[in-house]
Design a protein around this motif. Structure first.
Motif, PDB file in Angstrom:
ATOM      1  N   UNK A  20       0.800  -1.239   0.000  1.00 55.48           N
ATOM      2  CA  UNK A  20       0.000   0.000   0.000  1.00 55.48           C
ATOM      3  C   UNK A  20       0.827   1.280   0.000  1.00 55.48           C
ATOM      4  N   UNK A  21       2.064   1.192   0.474  1.00 59.34           N
ATOM      5  CA  UNK A  21       2.900   2.388   0.537  1.00 59.34           C
ATOM      6  C   UNK A  21       3.455   2.810  -0.821  1.00 59.34           C
ATOM      7  N   UNK A  22       3.328   1.939  -1.808  1.00 57.86           N
ATOM      8  CA  UNK A  22       3.837   2.257  -3.143  1.00 57.86           C
ATOM      9  C   UNK A  22       2.871   3.161  -3.901  1.00 57.86           C
ATOM     10  N   UNK A  23       3.376   3.942  -4.859  1.00 52.93           N
ATOM     11  CA  UNK A  23       2.495   4.762  -5.693  1.00 52.93           C
ATOM     12  C   UNK A  23       1.544   3.895  -6.515  1.00 52.93           C
ATOM     13  N   UNK A  24       0.452   4.505  -6.959  1.00 56.70           N
ATOM     14  CA  UNK A  24      -0.560   3.788  -7.728  1.00 56.70           C
ATOM     15  C   UNK A  24       0.023   3.128  -8.965  1.00 56.70           C
ATOM     16  N   UNK A  25       0.910   3.824  -9.676  1.00 48.91           N
ATOM     17  CA  UNK A  25       1.472   3.277 -10.912  1.00 48.91           C
ATOM     18  C   UNK A  25       2.160   1.933 -10.679  1.00 48.91           C
ATOM     19  N   UNK A  26       2.915   1.848  -9.605  1.00 48.36           N
ATOM     20  CA  UNK A  26       3.617   0.598  -9.297  1.00 48.36           C
ATOM     21  C   UNK A  26       2.631  -0.520  -9.003  1.00 48.36           C
ATOM     22  N   UNK A  27       1.640  -0.203  -8.176  1.00 52.08           N
ATOM     23  CA  UNK A  27       0.664  -1.232  -7.796  1.00 52.08           C
ATOM     24  C   UNK A  27      -0.110  -1.718  -9.009  1.00 52.08           C
ATOM     25  N   UNK A  28      -0.447  -0.807  -9.906  1.00 49.04           N
ATOM     26  CA  UNK A  28      -1.213  -1.185 -11.100  1.00 49.04           C
ATOM     27  C   UNK A  28      -0.414  -2.159 -11.964  1.00 49.04           C
ATOM     28  N   UNK A  29       0.856  -1.877 -12.171  1.00 49.30           N
ATOM     29  CA  UNK A  29       1.701  -2.765 -12.982  1.00 49.30           C
ATOM     30  C   UNK A  29       1.788  -4.145 -12.332  1.00 49.30           C
ATOM     31  N   UNK A  30       2.003  -4.171 -11.007  1.00 52.18           N
ATOM     32  CA  UNK A  30       2.139  -5.447 -10.303  1.00 52.18           C
ATOM     33  C   UNK A  30       0.830  -6.230 -10.288  1.00 52.18           C
ATOM     34  N   UNK A  31      -0.294  -5.557 -10.047  1.00 53.04           N
ATOM     35  CA  UNK A  31      -1.587  -6.244 -10.013  1.00 53.04           C
ATOM     36  C   UNK A  31      -2.002  -6.719 -11.399  1.00 53.04           C
ATOM     37  N   UNK A  32      -1.697  -5.941 -12.421  1.00 53.09           N
ATOM     38  CA  UNK A  32      -1.982  -6.365 -13.795  1.00 53.09           C
ATOM     39  C   UNK A  32      -1.172  -7.600 -14.145  1.00 53.09           C
ATOM     40  N   UNK A  33       0.086  -7.615 -13.710  1.00 56.11           N
ATOM     41  CA  UNK A  33       0.930  -8.782 -13.944  1.00 56.11           C
ATOM     42  C   UNK A  33       0.379 -10.001 -13.206  1.00 56.11           C
ATOM     43  N   UNK A  34      -0.070  -9.803 -11.955  1.00 56.27           N
ATOM     44  CA  UNK A  34      -0.616 -10.922 -11.181  1.00 56.27           C
ATOM     45  C   UNK A  34      -1.837 -11.517 -11.872  1.00 56.27           C
ATOM     46  N   UNK A  35      -2.676 -10.678 -12.423  1.00 55.80           N
ATOM     47  CA  UNK A  35      -3.832 -11.181 -13.172  1.00 55.80           C
ATOM     48  C   UNK A  35      -3.379 -12.022 -14.355  1.00 55.80           C
ATOM     49  N   UNK A  36      -2.382 -11.534 -15.106  1.00 52.35           N
ATOM     50  CA  UNK A  36      -1.866 -12.279 -16.265  1.00 52.35           C
ATOM     51  C   UNK A  36      -1.229 -13.593 -15.825  1.00 52.35           C
ATOM     52  N   UNK A  37      -0.531 -13.570 -14.693  1.00 49.70           N
ATOM     53  CA  UNK A  37       0.122 -14.768 -14.178  1.00 49.70           C
ATOM     54  C   UNK A  37      -0.907 -15.842 -13.831  1.00 49.70           C
ATOM     55  N   UNK A  38      -1.981 -15.423 -13.173  1.00 49.15           N
ATOM     56  CA  UNK A  38      -3.054 -16.369 -12.820  1.00 49.15           C
ATOM     57  C   UNK A  38      -3.729 -16.899 -14.073  1.00 49.15           C
ATOM     58  N   UNK A  39      -3.972 -16.026 -15.035  1.00 39.21           N
ATOM     59  CA  UNK A  39      -4.640 -16.421 -16.265  1.00 39.21           C
ATOM     60  C   UNK A  39      -3.834 -17.468 -17.026  1.00 39.21           C
ATOM     61  N   UNK A  40      -2.532 -17.253 -17.147  1.00 36.53           N
ATOM     62  CA  UNK A  40      -1.712 -18.158 -17.941  1.00 36.53           C
ATOM     63  C   UNK A  40      -1.295 -19.421 -17.222  1.00 36.53           C
ATOM     64  N   UNK A  41      -1.190 -19.372 -15.900  1.00 37.18           N
ATOM     65  CA  UNK A  41      -0.692 -20.520 -15.135  1.00 37.18           C
ATOM     66  C   UNK A  41      -1.785 -21.149 -14.275  1.00 37.18           C
ATOM     67  N   UNK A  42      -3.016 -20.969 -14.659  1.00 35.45           N
ATOM     68  CA  UNK A  42      -4.155 -21.319 -13.805  1.00 35.45           C
ATOM     69  C   UNK A  42      -4.117 -22.778 -13.338  1.00 35.45           C
ATOM     70  N   UNK A  43      -3.833 -23.684 -14.230  1.00 36.37           N
ATOM     71  CA  UNK A  43      -3.888 -25.113 -13.901  1.00 36.37           C
ATOM     72  C   UNK A  43      -2.705 -25.578 -13.071  1.00 36.37           C
ATOM     73  N   UNK A  44      -1.758 -24.696 -12.804  1.00 38.27           N
ATOM     74  CA  UNK A  44      -0.556 -25.098 -12.078  1.00 38.27           C
ATOM     75  C   UNK A  44      -0.345 -24.272 -10.812  1.00 38.27           C
ATOM     76  N   UNK A  45      -1.371 -23.552 -10.357  1.00 39.71           N
ATOM     77  CA  UNK A  45      -1.214 -22.698  -9.190  1.00 39.71           C
ATOM     78  C   UNK A  45      -1.196 -23.482  -7.882  1.00 39.71           C
ATOM     79  N   UNK A  46      -1.999 -24.536  -7.804  1.00 36.48           N
ATOM     80  CA  UNK A  46      -2.083 -25.365  -6.612  1.00 36.48           C
ATOM     81  C   UNK A  46      -2.325 -24.505  -5.361  1.00 36.48           C
ATOM     82  N   UNK A  47      -1.464 -24.627  -4.341  1.00 29.60           N
ATOM     83  CA  UNK A  47      -1.700 -23.898  -3.102  1.00 29.60           C
ATOM     84  C   UNK A  47      -1.551 -22.393  -3.253  1.00 29.60           C
ATOM     85  N   UNK A  48      -0.953 -21.950  -4.352  1.00 27.26           N
ATOM     86  CA  UNK A  48      -0.850 -20.511  -4.584  1.00 27.26           C
ATOM     87  C   UNK A  48      -2.221 -19.873  -4.777  1.00 27.26           C
TER      88      UNK A  48
END
Length: 288
Positions: free
Chosen positions: A95-123
């Motif tokens: 939360x202490x990071x600027x909005x721009x940083x959080x947006x890039x990281x959260x957008x990446x997390x969405x892409x990571x979940x989308x592409x690796x969905x079947x292999x996330x397991x406990x993640x």
């Protein structure tokens, strides 16, 4: 819940070990066999992970993250790469990071979940916890996108069955005035449809009553009314309407039936409500 806590702790302990395995792989001996990598796999090597960690300049990390966002959404990563990447970038969503940083990281997390969905397991449970605890109003739309991906639009709540209902109920006050309201209501429809077993009565009651209040507030907006009616229909078809939600639902349907855009749908939901009440009375009578 004790088991879930243990799993979270075990997964946290495994992060460092798996990261070390990726960064410092053991050299195979003559009797060992390397894992086969299919043409669809993308090797995220030690260099890429090191470029993403917090030892590097911030702008450099952001540029690298943007560069591989599309890749992780389309290609399957090799074993342990998801954990290693997340360990390297998780500081960017603080939360202490600027909005721009959080947006890039959260957008990446969405892409990571989308592409690796079947292999996330406990993640899956870990990423759900990230979404649930990231209480920053500016990031609400990104959190919703991640939850939509993580649940496959409401169809899969594995690893966080007990937590999904309370989270959705807690989000209702915020989402009732959010620009992504319809997307959230559509997510509710599918979660109730496919996972009503995991939703307690007080959760269902709260979702219905909040949806009734939304109908009253957004009465001129046909898209919102249709989404709310879909929530009611899903509850009546695939769950059990709590008694304390009956009156607000009847009042809302009596009002919405006079709206031309949703008149037919309102009648259909009213018929489902009548069938529900009839079956409830019959079952109660024969159980006495």
């Amino acid at each position: 819940r004790n088991l879930r806590s243990w799993l979270r702790l075990s997964m946290a302990k495994d992060f460092k070990k798996k990261l070390q395995e990726l960064l410092f792989p053991r050299q195979p001996n003559d009797n060992s066999h390397e894992l086969a990598i299919s043409p669809d796999d993308v090797v995220i090597g030690t260099g890429t992970v090191k470029e993403l960690n917090s030892d590097n300049p911030l702008q450099f990390r952001l540029d690298k993250l943007k560069e591989i966002t599309g890749i992780v959404a389309r290609k399957r990563l090799e074993e342990h790469a998801v954990e290693a990447i997340w360990v390297a970038i998780q500081d960017l969503v603080q939360p202490t990071n600027p909005l721009e940083l959080r947006v890039v990281a959260l957008t990446f997390l969405k892409a990571l979940i989308q592409g690796q969905y079947d292999h996330l397991q406990l993640l899956r449970d870990h990423f759900f916890h990230v979404v649930a605890t990231h209480n920053i109003e500016e990031d609400f739309g990104y959190r919703l996108d991640i939850l939509i991906e993580l649940t496959r639009r409401g169809r899969n709540v594995t690893c966080f069955e007990e937590e999904i209902g309370p989270l959705l109920l807690n989000w209702m006050p915020v989402m009732s005035s959010h620009e992504r309201l319809c997307d959230f209501l559509n997510l509710l429809v599918n979660i109730i449809h496919y996972n009503s077993t995991y939703l307690d009565d007080h959760v269902i009651s709260g979702l219905v009553q909040y949806s009734c209040a939304i109908c009253d507030r957004f009465e001129p907006v046909a898209a919102v009314l249709k989404a709310c009616l879909s929530v009611f229909d899903s509850v009546l078809r695939y769950s059990c309407l709590p008694v304390n939600a009956l009156r607000p639902l009847i009042v809302t349907l009596c009002l919405s039936v006079n709206r031309e855009a949703v008149c037919h749908t309102s009648w259909q939901v009213m018929k489902s409500l009548y069938a529900f009440c009839t079956s409830y009375v019959v079952s109660t009578h024969y159980s006495l």
